[in-house]
Design a protein around this motif. Structure first.
Motif, PDB file in Angstrom:
ATOM      1  N   ALA A 183     -10.588  46.542   6.021  1.00 46.21           N
ATOM      2  CA  ALA A 183     -10.570  46.862   4.590  1.00 46.21           C
ATOM      3  C   ALA A 183     -11.590  45.987   3.862  1.00 46.21           C
ATOM      4  N   GLY A 184     -12.322  46.594   2.930  1.00 47.64           N
ATOM      5  CA  GLY A 184     -13.384  45.875   2.241  1.00 47.64           C
ATOM      6  C   GLY A 184     -12.909  44.829   1.262  1.00 47.64           C
ATOM      7  N   THR A 185     -11.676  44.952   0.785  1.00 52.95           N
ATOM      8  CA  THR A 185     -11.094  43.931  -0.083  1.00 52.95           C
ATOM      9  C   THR A 185      -9.713  43.575   0.450  1.00 52.95           C
ATOM     10  N   GLY A 186      -9.264  42.378   0.127  1.00 59.00           N
ATOM     11  CA  GLY A 186      -7.977  41.916   0.625  1.00 59.00           C
ATOM     12  C   GLY A 186      -6.829  42.258  -0.297  1.00 59.00           C
ATOM     13  N   LYS A 187      -5.721  42.665   0.300  1.00 59.52           N
ATOM     14  CA  LYS A 187      -4.484  42.878  -0.444  1.00 59.52           C
ATOM     15  C   LYS A 187      -3.330  42.375   0.397  1.00 59.52           C
ATOM     16  N   ALA A 188      -2.357  41.765  -0.262  1.00 60.90           N
ATOM     17  CA  ALA A 188      -1.159  41.293   0.429  1.00 60.90           C
ATOM     18  C   ALA A 188      -0.017  41.279  -0.577  1.00 60.90           C
ATOM     19  N   PHE A 189       0.881  42.244  -0.457  1.00 59.03           N
ATOM     20  CA  PHE A 189       2.003  42.285  -1.398  1.00 59.03           C
ATOM     21  C   PHE A 189       3.203  42.957  -0.766  1.00 59.03           C
ATOM     22  N   ILE A 190       4.361  42.736  -1.393  1.00 55.89           N
ATOM     23  CA  ILE A 190       5.599  43.424  -1.049  1.00 55.89           C
ATOM     24  C   ILE A 190       6.162  44.013  -2.338  1.00 55.89           C
ATOM     25  N   ASP A 191       6.497  45.283  -2.281  1.00 57.02           N
ATOM     26  CA  ASP A 191       7.024  45.998  -3.448  1.00 57.02           C
ATOM     27  C   ASP A 191       8.321  46.681  -3.012  1.00 57.02           C
ATOM     28  N   ILE A 192       9.443  46.256  -3.581  1.00 61.80           N
ATOM     29  CA  ILE A 192      10.751  46.780  -3.206  1.00 61.80           C
ATOM     30  C   ILE A 192      11.326  47.537  -4.394  1.00 61.80           C
ATOM     31  N   MET A 193      11.613  48.815  -4.197  1.00 69.81           N
ATOM     32  CA  MET A 193      12.087  49.661  -5.289  1.00 69.81           C
ATOM     33  C   MET A 193      13.538  50.069  -5.048  1.00 69.81           C
ATOM     34  N   GLY A 194      14.372  49.747  -6.023  1.00 70.04           N
ATOM     35  CA  GLY A 194      15.777  50.108  -5.959  1.00 70.04           C
ATOM     36  C   GLY A 194      16.145  51.102  -7.034  1.00 70.04           C
ATOM     37  N   GLN A 195      17.401  51.514  -7.063  1.00 67.44           N
ATOM     38  CA  GLN A 195      17.837  52.506  -8.050  1.00 67.44           C
ATOM     39  C   GLN A 195      18.006  51.912  -9.448  1.00 67.44           C
ATOM     40  N   LYS A 196      18.004  50.561  -9.538  1.00 72.87           N
ATOM     41  CA  LYS A 196      18.124  49.918 -10.862  1.00 72.87           C
ATOM     42  C   LYS A 196      16.879  49.136 -11.256  1.00 72.87           C
ATOM     43  N   GLY A 197      15.855  49.141 -10.380  1.00 72.06           N
ATOM     44  CA  GLY A 197      14.664  48.383 -10.727  1.00 72.06           C
ATOM     45  C   GLY A 197      13.783  48.098  -9.522  1.00 72.06           C
ATOM     46  N   GLU A 198      12.911  47.120  -9.690  1.00 68.27           N
ATOM     47  CA  GLU A 198      11.860  46.852  -8.701  1.00 68.27           C
ATOM     48  C   GLU A 198      11.608  45.355  -8.604  1.00 68.27           C
ATOM     49  N   ILE A 199      11.312  44.889  -7.379  1.00 67.72           N
ATOM     50  CA  ILE A 199      10.896  43.503  -7.136  1.00 67.72           C
ATOM     51  C   ILE A 199       9.503  43.557  -6.528  1.00 67.72           C
ATOM     52  N   PHE A 200       8.587  42.777  -7.087  1.00 65.51           N
ATOM     53  CA  PHE A 200       7.203  42.784  -6.616  1.00 65.51           C
ATOM     54  C   PHE A 200       6.732  41.352  -6.378  1.00 65.51           C
ATOM     55  N   TYR A 201       6.099  41.155  -5.213  1.00 65.15           N
ATOM     56  CA  TYR A 201       5.523  39.841  -4.914  1.00 65.15           C
ATOM     57  C   TYR A 201       4.112  40.019  -4.376  1.00 65.15           C
ATOM     58  N   ASP A 202       3.162  39.388  -5.057  1.00 70.07           N
ATOM     59  CA  ASP A 202       1.758  39.411  -4.659  1.00 70.07           C
ATOM     60  C   ASP A 202       1.424  38.060  -4.025  1.00 70.07           C
TER      61      ASP A 202
END
Length: 317
Positions: free
Chosen positions: A234-253
């Motif tokens: 990949a030409g650019t770097g990405k590293a994250f976790i995105d967790i989606m629930g029925q009441k909301g979302e948790i995101f970590y970059d």
């Protein structure tokens, strides 16, 4: 409390992170070995005056100089060193993937059942302060029933073309096996056991025999769907976790490492939880030392390493 002496088998790049973790936990590194004697000598100088070089892992494990070892070799060399160490009741911290094949991973796991020593698969991401916080949030039902777990670890690692990471006989697989081993373990750690898996992948590098871009998709017992992507190209770097629930979302970059973000349903703004940035190596070793000393149960075992190997290797068939 007995002072634990550590050895390091394999003195490549990842060994430096293990060394730093040992030093921060005030563990003396007393023995090192590498197929390249010059690399072992140079590494021993960094490790300190107590570090002695050995010709190979057998000499190191027979020396009586260590109580535990970090295995930092390529995956195809993990099993022989781990099995011998366990037979001598020497504790093992084994880099991921646990082994280059399902058969070798099972051999390590079976050896662990017969040993009084502990073996920990080095899934350091579990011990990141951010991941500990995410686990707390999930356990508290902050975002309700989880629907999706999305993760990406990719970047411009074009030099991999000429390294062992793209040689199947040594690495056991390509970017999915190497990088998404962490992803699969995090999914199991946060979402529960995997009951279904499949993958799509592609090879861009010429002259290699493993994937350098791919996505593995899994399903948990509770019905959580996970998508985990990795690439060396990949030409650019990405590293994250995105967790989606029925009441909301948790995101970590991972590129913004001191923040865990939460967005609840019908809320416009992200709530920020501040965490300590870390690579996880120090915390991982601290946990292992605590387990060795009887302070708590080991939370990441050879079984966890075996399951990650089984899940990913099954998608290559």
């Amino acid at each position: 409390m007995k002072k634990i002496r550590a050895g390091i088998i394999g003195c490549g790049g990842i060994a430096n992170s293990h060394l730093g973790g040992y030093q921060k936990n005030e563990v003396e590194v007393t023995a090192v070995t590498d197929m390249n004697p010059a690399a072992a000598k140079s590494f021993a100088e960094k490790a300190g005056p107590s570090a002695k070089c050995f010709a190979d892992f057998k000499a190191l494990l027979n020396s009586g100089a260590v109580d535990m070892v970090s295995i930092c070799t390529p995956p195809n060399a993990h099993a022989d060193a781990a099995v011998m160490a366990l037979s001598k009741n020497i504790h093992v911290l084994c880099e991921k993937p646990l082994a280059g094949s399902i058969a070798s991973a099972r051999k390590i796991h079976e050896s662990a059942q017969k040993s009084s020593a502990m073996i920990m698969t080095a899934f350091r991401h579990r011990y990141l302060p951010a991941m500990v916080k995410i686990k707390e949030l999930l356990d508290a039902d902050t975002i309700g029933t989880v629907v999706f777990f999305n993760n990406i670890f990719c970047g411009p690692s074009f030099a991999m073309k000429d390294k062992w990471f793209t040689k199947k006989a040594i690495a056991g697989g390509g970017c999915i096996f190497d990088t998404n081993s962490h992803s699969v373990d995090l999914f199991r750690f946060l979402m529960g056991e995997v009951i279904e898996q499949k993958a799509v992948m592609h090879r861009h590098f010429e002259g290699t025999d493993v994937e350098d871009a791919g996505t593995i998709i899994v399903k948990s017992k509770k019905g959580v769907l996970g998508s985990m992507t990795s690439a060396f190209v990949a030409g650019t770097g990405k590293a994250f976790i995105d967790i989606m629930g029925q009441k909301g979302e948790i995101f970590y970059d991972y590129c913004d490492p001191d923040k865990v973000k939460i967005k609840l349903i019908n809320k416009q703004e992200w709530e920020i939880k501040t965490v300590e940035p870390s690579g996880g190596f120090t915390e991982q070793i601290a946990h292992f030392l605590g387990a060795i000393n009887g302070k708590h149960k080991l939370s990441c075992t050879s079984f966890d390493g075996l399951r990650a190997v089984e899940i990913i290797q099954s998608t290559y068939n």
